[in-house]
Scaffold this motif. Structure first.
Motif, short mmCIF file in Angstrom:
data_model
loop_
_atom_site.label_atom_id
_atom_site.label_comp_id
_atom_site.label_asym_id
_atom_site.label_seq_id
_atom_site.Cartn_x
_atom_site.Cartn_y
_atom_site.Cartn_z
N HIS A 136 0.80 -1.23 0.00
CA HIS A 136 0.00 0.00 0.00
C HIS A 136 0.83 1.28 0.00
CE1 HIS A 136 -3.65 -2.30 0.22
NE2 HIS A 136 -3.22 -2.94 1.29
N ALA A 137 2.15 1.13 -0.07
CA ALA A 137 3.05 2.26 -0.32
C ALA A 137 2.96 3.37 0.74
CB ALA A 137 2.80 2.85 -1.71
N LEU A 138 2.75 3.00 2.00
CA LEU A 138 2.59 4.03 3.03
C LEU A 138 3.63 3.87 4.16
CD1 LEU A 138 -1.32 4.16 3.25
CD2 LEU A 138 0.22 5.84 2.22
N ALA A 139 4.85 3.45 3.80
CA ALA A 139 5.87 3.20 4.83
C ALA A 139 6.11 4.42 5.73
CB ALA A 139 7.19 2.77 4.17
N GLY A 140 6.06 5.61 5.16
CA GLY A 140 6.35 6.81 5.93
C GLY A 140 5.20 7.26 6.82
N LEU A 141 4.02 6.71 6.59
CA LEU A 141 2.86 7.12 7.39
C LEU A 141 2.72 6.27 8.65
CD1 LEU A 141 1.04 9.46 6.63
CD2 LEU A 141 -0.57 7.85 5.64
N ARG A 142 3.36 5.08 8.65
CA ARG A 142 3.41 4.16 9.78
C ARG A 142 2.04 3.56 10.09
NH1 ARG A 142 6.56 2.17 9.19
NH2 ARG A 142 7.02 1.34 11.25
N LEU A 143 1.69 2.49 9.44
CA LEU A 143 0.43 1.82 9.73
C LEU A 143 0.54 0.32 9.50
CD1 LEU A 143 -2.58 1.99 10.50
CD2 LEU A 143 -3.10 2.49 8.10
N GLY A 144 0.22 -0.44 10.53
CA GLY A 144 0.18 -1.89 10.42
C GLY A 144 -1.00 -2.40 11.23
N TYR A 145 -1.30 -3.69 11.10
CA TYR A 145 -2.37 -4.24 11.94
C TYR A 145 -2.10 -5.69 12.25
CZ TYR A 145 -4.32 -5.85 7.43
OH TYR A 145 -4.49 -6.42 6.18
N ALA A 146 -2.74 -6.15 13.33
CA ALA A 146 -2.64 -7.54 13.72
C ALA A 146 -4.02 -8.16 13.66
CB ALA A 146 -2.07 -7.66 15.12
N ILE A 147 -4.08 -9.43 13.25
CA ILE A 147 -5.30 -10.23 13.34
C ILE A 147 -5.04 -11.22 14.48
CG2 ILE A 147 -6.84 -11.84 12.14
CD1 ILE A 147 -4.69 -10.17 9.79
N LEU A 148 -5.84 -11.09 15.53
CA LEU A 148 -5.54 -11.81 16.78
C LEU A 148 -6.79 -12.46 17.34
CD1 LEU A 148 -4.10 -8.66 18.52
CD2 LEU A 148 -2.67 -10.62 17.99
N ASP A 163 -8.52 0.78 -2.87
CA ASP A 163 -7.87 1.27 -4.09
C ASP A 163 -7.37 0.11 -4.96
OD1 ASP A 163 -6.62 2.88 -5.92
OD2 ASP A 163 -5.27 3.85 -4.48
N ASN A 164 -8.32 -0.61 -5.55
CA ASN A 164 -7.96 -1.82 -6.29
C ASN A 164 -7.08 -1.55 -7.51
OD1 ASN A 164 -9.38 -3.43 -4.51
ND2 ASN A 164 -11.31 -3.16 -5.63
N ALA A 165 -7.28 -0.39 -8.15
CA ALA A 165 -6.47 -0.07 -9.32
C ALA A 165 -4.99 -0.01 -8.92
CB ALA A 165 -6.90 1.27 -9.92
N PHE A 166 -4.73 0.60 -7.77
CA PHE A 166 -3.33 0.73 -7.33
C PHE A 166 -2.74 -0.62 -6.94
CE2 PHE A 166 0.02 1.55 -4.20
CZ PHE A 166 0.82 2.40 -4.93
N THR A 167 -3.50 -1.43 -6.21
CA THR A 167 -2.92 -2.72 -5.80
C THR A 167 -2.68 -3.62 -7.01
OG1 THR A 167 -5.15 -3.38 -5.13
CG2 THR A 167 -3.64 -2.86 -3.37
N SER A 168 -3.58 -3.57 -8.01
CA SER A 168 -3.27 -4.44 -9.15
C SER A 168 -2.11 -3.90 -9.98
CB SER A 168 -4.49 -4.77 -10.02
OG SER A 168 -5.35 -3.70 -10.11
N SER A 204 1.32 -6.08 -10.59
CA SER A 204 1.83 -6.35 -11.92
C SER A 204 3.28 -5.87 -12.07
CB SER A 204 0.84 -5.76 -12.94
OG SER A 204 1.49 -5.11 -13.96
N VAL A 205 3.60 -4.68 -11.54
CA VAL A 205 4.99 -4.20 -11.60
C VAL A 205 5.92 -5.16 -10.83
CG1 VAL A 205 6.54 -2.40 -10.68
CG2 VAL A 205 4.51 -1.77 -11.97
N ILE A 206 5.47 -5.62 -9.68
CA ILE A 206 6.34 -6.48 -8.87
C ILE A 206 6.52 -7.86 -9.50
CG2 ILE A 206 6.61 -7.64 -6.62
CD1 ILE A 206 7.11 -4.55 -6.62
N THR A 207 5.44 -8.47 -9.96
CA THR A 207 5.61 -9.83 -10.50
C THR A 207 6.40 -9.81 -11.81
OG1 THR A 207 3.38 -9.69 -11.41
CG2 THR A 207 3.62 -10.90 -9.38
N GLN A 208 6.15 -8.79 -12.65
CA GLN A 208 6.94 -8.72 -13.90
C GLN A 208 8.39 -8.38 -13.60
OE1 GLN A 208 5.05 -6.20 -16.88
NE2 GLN A 208 3.08 -7.12 -16.37
N GLY A 209 8.61 -7.41 -12.69
CA GLY A 209 9.98 -7.02 -12.33
C GLY A 209 10.75 -8.17 -11.70
N ARG A 210 10.06 -8.96 -10.92
CA ARG A 210 10.69 -10.10 -10.25
C ARG A 210 11.19 -11.11 -11.29
NH1 ARG A 210 6.88 -12.07 -5.57
NH2 ARG A 210 5.74 -13.07 -7.26
N LYS A 211 10.34 -11.41 -12.26
CA LYS A 211 10.75 -12.35 -13.33
C LYS A 211 11.93 -11.80 -14.11
CE LYS A 211 6.33 -14.60 -14.34
NZ LYS A 211 5.21 -13.65 -14.44
#
Ligand code: PLP
Length: 368
Positions: free
Chosen positions: A232-244, A275-280, A284-291
């Motif tokens: 989600h590209a928000l490393a600088g905003l600091r947000l995580g969650y736990a499922i517990l 924001d489904n457009a952004f996640t897809s 796609s950038v990550i899976t293609q770049g990885r290959k």
């Protein structure tokens, strides 16, 4: 340090070795007098903040004078709906880092209990256990960086409160199927919580084969950590969650500093989930770049470790530190793994198509 209080600082604080983050772009710009620097060191999203989320941040900036809702009820509800769990099972934190720290402090009694993880592992587990004064035990990964389950299990005793597992793993990119995690979890003694850190789970293909959420149940002793820092590209905003399990979630909400997740992170997180457009686009950038990187690095005689994450670990056919330094000079920051105890290995975050091309071009130059 001559101040008289120096003698009274806690031992765990005095011996603490601070987390060392990747180098920053500004540092390298000024060190080498470069105009452009590409950072492929911290597994950040190469697409930057989504335009939709940027707009939400701007629209809500005027709210910054307000305190956020204690424990972020709306954000927890959005996350719970997104995952199909109850919002009573979700706790948000100032990055998953905060949740790791809270889990340790909630469960482990210093001087009695212990925490178990693989070696190498994400350094925050060890650092926060150390700061709490809790024994930290590590089992070596297999040589190919796959999970040595039996070795891990051998370290667990009746005082083990938490086993930390990163899946997909950092720094290797290795991912174990959820069925293996489930089997391991079912063999743990009662009173031991398996914490699965899924910072990179969105990049695993197919995700459901790997995610512990596929077997997670409200009454199991399993916790799953997720973050907005990578997909989600928000490393600088600091947000995580736990499922517990709800009991753990209840206590965690009580002990958490009430406003550790800020009001803009709340709004941005809710927008990012939809924001489904952004996640897809990211996927796609990550899976293609990885290959692409896998193939090109192999052509350069690098040993490449298969990755299910948004980074690749590899062994170059020459001194790794030399490769790292030569890339720095040219304005590309990657991550040497010396601090993990692997001076022959490097880790590179997958970039945009252009960034990946530049990296490979420079590597051709350096390795030839
Ligand atoms: C990047 C990363 C995280 C994310 O931490 P945040 O505090 O949410 O930014 C968590 N665990 C691992 C293993 C990571 O590499």
């Amino acid at each position: 340090m001559s101040h008289q209080l120096n003698n009274y600082i806690r031992e765990q604080v005095k011996s603490f070795k601070a987390y060392s983050p990747g180098l920053s772009i500004d540092e390298i710009k000024s060190r080498f007098g470069l105009g452009r620097v590409i950072k492929m060191a911290s597994n950040e999203n190469p697409l930057g903040v989504s335009p939709v989320v940027q707009q939400v941040l701007v629209q809500n900036s005027g709210l910054a004078f307000r305190y956020p809702g204690a424990n972020n009820p709306e954000l927890c509800r959005s996350i719970a709906d997104h995952l199909g769990v109850d919002s009573g099972n979700i706790v948000c934190g100032n990055g998953s880092d905060e949740l790791i720290d809270l889990l340790i402090r909630m469960l482990a009694v210093p001087g009695r209990d212990n925490i178990v993880a693989f070696d190498p592992c994400f350094s925050i587990y060890r650092l926060q256990a150390g700061l709490s004064g809790v024994e930290f035990r590590q089992a070596r990964l297999n040589h190919d960086f796959s999970f040595a389950w039996d070795m891990l299990r051998e370290l667990v005793d009746q005082n083990t409160r938490v086993v930390f597992l990163t899946n997909p793993d950092n720094p290797s990119g290795y991912a174990a199927p959820a069925s293996e995690l489930q089997k391991f979890a079912s063999g743990l003694p009662p009173g031991c919580c398996l914490v699965v850190d899924e910072a990179y789970i969105d990049f695993a293909e197919p995700r459901n084969r790997y995610s512990a959420l596929s077997f997670w149940q409200q009454d199991s002793s399993v916790a799953v950590l997720r973050t907005f820092s990578k997909m989600h590209a928000l490393a600088g905003l600091r947000l995580g969650y736990a499922i517990l399990p709800a009991v753990l979630a209840d206590y965690m909400r009580r002990i958490r500093l009430p406003f550790s997740v800020n009001i803009l992170a709340e709004k941005a997180g809710q927008a990012a989930l939809k924001d489904n457009a952004f996640t897809s686009a990211t996927l796609s950038v990550i899976t293609q770049g990885r290959k692409y990187l896998q193939k090109e690095l192999e052509k350069l005689d690098c040993r490449v470790y298969p990755s299910q994450a948004n980074f690749i670990m590899f062994e170059p056919p020459m001194e790794a530190d030399k490769v790292f330094q030569e890339l720095l000079k040219r304005g590309v920051i990657i991550r040497p793994l010396k601090s993990y105890g692997f001076s022959h290995l490097l880790r590179v975050s997958i970039g945009t198509e252009e960034e990946n091309n530049i990296l490979i071009e420079y590597l051709q130059d350096i390795i030839d």
